[in-house]
Design an enzyme around this catalytic site. Structure first.
Site, PDB file in Angstrom:
ATOM      1  N   ARG A 229      -1.557  20.148   2.876  1.00  0.00           N
ATOM      2  CA  ARG A 229      -1.988  19.447   1.451  1.00  0.00           C
ATOM      3  C   ARG A 229      -2.602  18.106   2.147  1.00  0.00           C
ATOM      4  NH1 ARG A 229      -1.055  23.631  -0.448  1.00  0.00           N
ATOM      5  NH2 ARG A 229       0.520  23.996  -2.019  1.00  0.00           N
ATOM      6  N   HIS A 277      -9.909  24.978   0.577  1.00  0.00           N
ATOM      7  CA  HIS A 277      -8.621  25.438   0.166  1.00  0.00           C
ATOM      8  C   HIS A 277      -8.444  27.040   0.120  1.00  0.00           C
ATOM      9  CE1 HIS A 277      -4.444  24.138  -1.611  1.00  0.00           C
ATOM     10  NE2 HIS A 277      -4.339  25.178  -0.848  1.00  0.00           N
TER      11      HIS A 277
HETATM   12  C1  GLV Z   1      -1.324  27.118  -1.012  1.00  0.00           C
HETATM   13  O1  GLV Z   1      -1.786  26.422  -0.500  1.00  0.00           O
HETATM   14  C2  GLV Z   1      -0.087  27.814  -0.984  1.00  0.00           C
HETATM   15  O2  GLV Z   1       0.756  26.625  -1.438  1.00  0.00           O
HETATM   16  O3  GLV Z   1       0.260  28.936  -0.830  1.00  0.00           O
END
Ligand code: GLV
Length: 314
Positions: A229, A277
């Site tokens: 994160r 992401h």
């Molecule tokens: C992606 O970031 C997840 O939490 O699967």
């Protein structure tokens, strides 16, 4: 007895349509609704399947029996202060997602281990210049977070020959991977690690863990790969560590603000590589069955699988 698919992200609708189609195909008798257009009567909604849900939404669903994350992480749910008490929160645990994530991590390690960026620059200059590099066995990799993805990444890197160690909150037993844990083991682990892969859950304890004091424990010229994160990274500290050559690279898939704002300095930093992401994205085809199963368990008043401990944060 419906499932509501919801996110505050505006660009996610093609992915959500794919989810709805897959859930419909998996189990035709379950009514799946897309937020906001198809919400209908809120008394029907018993499962909310969410990615970064709009604020206030979960608290407004009176018959909610299950909150299901669309990913492995749940920080995007737990950040809401008005979460309904007593409603279980489940996360995805899917080998497909684990494999996608570890594949990204292995690729990133090999990219830097074999100096891919420098060869790109040399090629642009038509420069024929071999760069010496260590054997994989003397390249020390540290994995922060030894859950399923961490363990899989560690095993894959080991099989290539890297010297891999792991660090996690509690002791972990991954065959032939030295494991450090807790605050005491942290310094030894960081001193050992030239390249760090961060796979930690985001909790109050891990927020900002990739900061100046952590970087200073690492060997000079090391690098970080963050697929966990954005909140793990203190952004100014990372830029300072790269600018002073304390670190030689950062590969980042996650950011404090997503999408990463256009003016953000990470975009143009010569030592930072960015992906949007998507190191691992949950595949509806492989994950739909566990969501349906959890939805049915919750309806019957039974405990769904892969429930999160709200206090621990994962
Ligand atoms: C992606 O970031 C997840 O939490 O699967």
């Amino acid at each position: 007895m419906s499932i509501l698919l919801a996110s505050s992200w505006t660009d996610i609708s093609p992915y959500f349509s794919q989810w709805k189609k897959t859930l419909d195909q998996e189990q035709r008798d379950i009514d799946v609704r897309l937020y906001p257009d198809e919400i209908g009567d809120i008394d029907d909604i018993t499962t909310a399947l969410v990615w970064d849900p709009p604020s206030g939404l979960l608290a407004s669903l009176p018959k909610l029996k299950l909150i299901h994350s669309l990913g492995m992480g749940v920080d995007h749910i737990l950040k809401h202060e008005d979460l309904p008490e007593g409603v279980p929160i489940a996360r995805i645990v899917d080998p497909d997602l684990v494999t996608r994530m570890s594949e990204y991590c292995v690729h990133s390690i090999l990219h830097y281990h074999r100096e891919a960026d420098r060869y790109d620059r040399y090629q642009a200059e038509r420069l024929w210049k071999p760069i010496p590099y260590p054997a994989a066995s003397s390249r020390r990799i540290g994995i922060m977070g030894m859950g399923k993805i961490g363990a899989d990444t560690a095993m894959k890197l080991k099989s290539i020959g890297f010297d891999v160690a792991g660090w996690s909150r509690s002791p972990k037993n991954v065959p032939s991977v030295p494991s450090f844990h807790d605050k005491d083991g942290f310094r030894h682990f960081m001193q050992h690690s030239e390249f760090i892969v961060c796979l930690l859950p985001l909790t109050p304890d891990t927020e900002g863990i990739l900061c100046a004091s952590t970087f200073n424990m690492m060997p000079d010229g090391g690098g970080i790969i963050n697929v966990a994160r954005g909140g793990h990274v203190v952004e100014e500290d990372l830029i300072a560590a790269l600018d002073s050559d304390k670190l030689s690279f950062a590969k980042l898939d996650v950011f404090r603000q997503e999408p990463l704002p256009k003016h953000h300095p990470f975009w143009t930093h010569p030592k930072i590589r960015i992906t949007p992401h998507n190191a691992g994205i949950t595949n509806p085809e492989t994950a739909a069955a566990q969501i349906i199963k959890n939805h049915r368990l919750a309806l019957r008043g039974l405990t769904p699988n892969n429930i999160v401990d709200r206090a621990r944060g994962y």
